[in-house]
Write an enzyme that holds these catalytic residues in place. Structure first.
Site, PDB file in Angstrom:
ATOM      1  N   CYS A 128       0.798  -1.237   0.000  1.00  0.00           N
ATOM      2  CA  CYS A 128       0.000   0.000   0.000  1.00  0.00           C
ATOM      3  C   CYS A 128       0.825   1.278   0.000  1.00  0.00           C
ATOM      4  CB  CYS A 128      -1.004  -0.002   1.153  1.00  0.00           C
ATOM      5  SG  CYS A 128      -0.254  -0.046   2.778  1.00  0.00           S
ATOM      6  N   LYS A 201      -5.603  -9.102  11.623  1.00  0.00           N
ATOM      7  CA  LYS A 201      -5.553  -7.667  11.362  1.00  0.00           C
ATOM      8  C   LYS A 201      -6.930  -7.200  10.912  1.00  0.00           C
ATOM      9  CE  LYS A 201      -3.431  -4.094   8.575  1.00  0.00           C
ATOM     10  NZ  LYS A 201      -2.334  -3.694   7.690  1.00  0.00           N
ATOM     11  N   ARG A 223     -10.593  -1.232   2.708  1.00  0.00           N
ATOM     12  CA  ARG A 223      -9.827  -2.471   2.795  1.00  0.00           C
ATOM     13  C   ARG A 223     -10.674  -3.642   3.327  1.00  0.00           C
ATOM     14  NH1 ARG A 223      -5.138   0.046   1.645  1.00  0.00           N
ATOM     15  NH2 ARG A 223      -4.040   1.412   3.101  1.00  0.00           N
ATOM     16  N   LYS A 254      -3.785  -6.932  15.681  1.00  0.00           N
ATOM     17  CA  LYS A 254      -3.730  -5.504  15.385  1.00  0.00           C
ATOM     18  C   LYS A 254      -5.122  -4.986  15.079  1.00  0.00           C
ATOM     19  CE  LYS A 254      -1.855  -2.461  11.940  1.00  0.00           C
ATOM     20  NZ  LYS A 254      -1.440  -2.393  10.582  1.00  0.00           N
ATOM     21  N   TYR A 319       4.297   3.198  19.120  1.00  0.00           N
ATOM     22  CA  TYR A 319       4.974   4.478  18.879  1.00  0.00           C
ATOM     23  C   TYR A 319       5.463   5.086  20.193  1.00  0.00           C
ATOM     24  CZ  TYR A 319       2.768   3.660  14.416  1.00  0.00           C
ATOM     25  OH  TYR A 319       2.381   3.077  13.242  1.00  0.00           O
TER      26      TYR A 319
HETATM   27  C1  PBG Z   1       0.081  -1.484   5.854  1.00  0.00           C
HETATM   28  C2  PBG Z   1      -0.051  -1.190   7.299  1.00  0.00           C
HETATM   29  C3  PBG Z   1      -0.976  -0.367   7.960  1.00  0.00           C
HETATM   30  C4  PBG Z   1      -0.586  -0.331   9.293  1.00  0.00           C
HETATM   31  C5  PBG Z   1       0.537  -1.135   9.415  1.00  0.00           C
HETATM   32  N1  PBG Z   1       0.836  -1.681   8.174  1.00  0.00           N
HETATM   33  C6  PBG Z   1      -2.105   0.418   7.444  1.00  0.00           C
HETATM   34  C7  PBG Z   1      -3.286  -0.212   6.873  1.00  0.00           C
HETATM   35  O1  PBG Z   1      -3.417  -1.434   6.832  1.00  0.00           O
HETATM   36  O2  PBG Z   1      -4.117   0.549   6.394  1.00  0.00           O
HETATM   37  C8  PBG Z   1      -1.245   0.472  10.372  1.00  0.00           C
HETATM   38  C9  PBG Z   1      -0.359   0.879  11.505  1.00  0.00           C
HETATM   39  C10 PBG Z   1      -0.885   1.973  12.359  1.00  0.00           C
HETATM   40  O3  PBG Z   1      -2.030   2.450  12.239  1.00  0.00           O
HETATM   41  O4  PBG Z   1      -0.117   2.398  13.234  1.00  0.00           O
HETATM   42  N2  PBG Z   1      -0.864  -2.326   5.332  1.00  0.00           N
END
Ligand code: PBG
Length: 329
Positions: A128, A201, A223, A254, A319
């Site tokens: 992405c 995720k 997504r 996540k 973070y």
């Molecule tokens: C890439 C990815 C994302 C995050 C980590 N890897 C964004 C998404 O899937 O839209 C999100 C990490 C965050 O919000 O700190 N696919």
């Protein structure tokens, strides 16, 4: 008799009476080595590029130089591992910069591993950040195509491995990607390179600030056809089981705090090391409230990290890793 009635009751406060007793019976600790700090690295000629991310106070988009400086300070404080996200110079339909030998993540990995050989450098493997349309896979008929994406993911992971990455972490949510990446790595001789899969995720609105930070917002649609529905938990178990079977070495849930139930479920059902990602929106909410003086930032951060560990996570991508090290120095 110390009470004025006879009914016996449980005196839980005995073990909370003093700080030393509380220390003695504390069940969960967050250790510096549990935390993985994410960084955003930008492909630019500007050797002092350091652009603060508006929606993530304290985080920046960094050129390789500035990244090295910031990581040096963090390593001094005890940082043991990090994960890299790249912002390329150009994007196209096929995420070509994602697997370019001299792509931005590849450059950053080489620089960091040269300077900090024992630092665990992980890389996010996804399309992405590198696609013009911002989706995590190849698009045909406005739909993200699963199988044609697999070979690209495998190429990205391989290029990170060749640059010296210690762990690759696919976050795309295509089916079969762990198997595809594993096969690609093994064929090229990287049999001992671990895969940490973003196994469970969710399609989460908590990623909002990240998409500014990584400049990876989808240009159309959402997504939801590849990331999981936040309503589902059994589906998460199926995803995790599939990734284990395909050869994942570590699993991830996540976001973090809104999905503590999934962390606990995975901890109870799988023996692999388990990571949780306290994502950008979780970070920014705490920062915003703290910035307004509404909450005590340090205490809220410690409580949220402790809760994620208590739920069963071994590792936390957060973070706040640098801040944690600063506070606990
Ligand atoms: C890439 C990815 C994302 C995050 C980590 N890897 C964004 C998404 O899937 O839209 C999100 C990490 C965050 O919000 O700190 N696919």
């Amino acid at each position: 008799m110390t009470t004025d009635h006879d009914a016996p009751f449980f005196r839980g406060r005995r073990l909370r009476r003093t700080a030393s007793i509380r220390d003695l019976v504390r069940e969960t600790d967050v250790r510096p080595q549990d935390l993985i700090q994410p960084y955003f690295v930008v492909d630019t000629e500007d050797p002092s590029f350091d652009r603060p991310i508006g929606s993530m106070p304290g985080q920046s988009q960094l050129c390789v130089n500035k990244l090295e400086e910031r990581v040096a300070a963090a390593v001094d404080m005890g940082l043991k591992s990090l994960i890299l996200f790249g912002i390329p110079k150009t994007k196209d339909e096929f995420a070509s910069e994602g697997f370019a030998e001299n792509g931005i993540v590849q450059q950053a990995v080489r620089a960091l591993k040269k300077r900090f050989p024992s630092l665990v450098v992980m890389t996010d493997v996804c399309l992405c950040e590198y696609t013009s349309h911002g989706h995590c896979g190849i698009i045909k008929d406005e739909y993200v195509q699963n199988d044609p994406t697999l070979s690209i993911l495998s190429k990205i992971a391989l290029s990170h491995a060749a640059a010296g990455a210690d762990v690759v972490a696919p976050s795309d949510m295509m089916d079969g990607r762990v198997a595809a990446i594993r096969a690609g790595l093994d064929r090229a001789g990287y049999r001992e390179l671990p895969i940490m899969s973003y196994a469970v995720k969710y399609a989460s609105a908590f990623y909002g600030p990240f998409r500014d930070a990584a400049e990876s917002a989808p240009q159309f649609g959402d997504r939801n056809s590849y990331q999981m529905d936040p309503s589902n938990w059994r589906e998460g178990l199926r995803e995790a089981a599939a990734d284990v079977q395909e050869g994942a070495d570590m699993l991830m849930v996540k976001p973090g705090l809104p999905y503590l139930d999934m962390i606990r479920l995975l901890r109870d059902r799988f023996d692999l090391p388990l990571a949780a990602y306290q994502v950008s929106g979780e970070y920014s909410m705490i920062k915003a409230a703290a910035g307004n003086g509404w909450i005590d930032e340090q205490r809220v951060v410690m409580e949220s990290l402790t809760s994620i560990k208590r739920a069963g996570a071994d590792l936390i991508l957060t973070y706040f890793a640098e801040d944690f090290l600063k506070w606990n120095k």
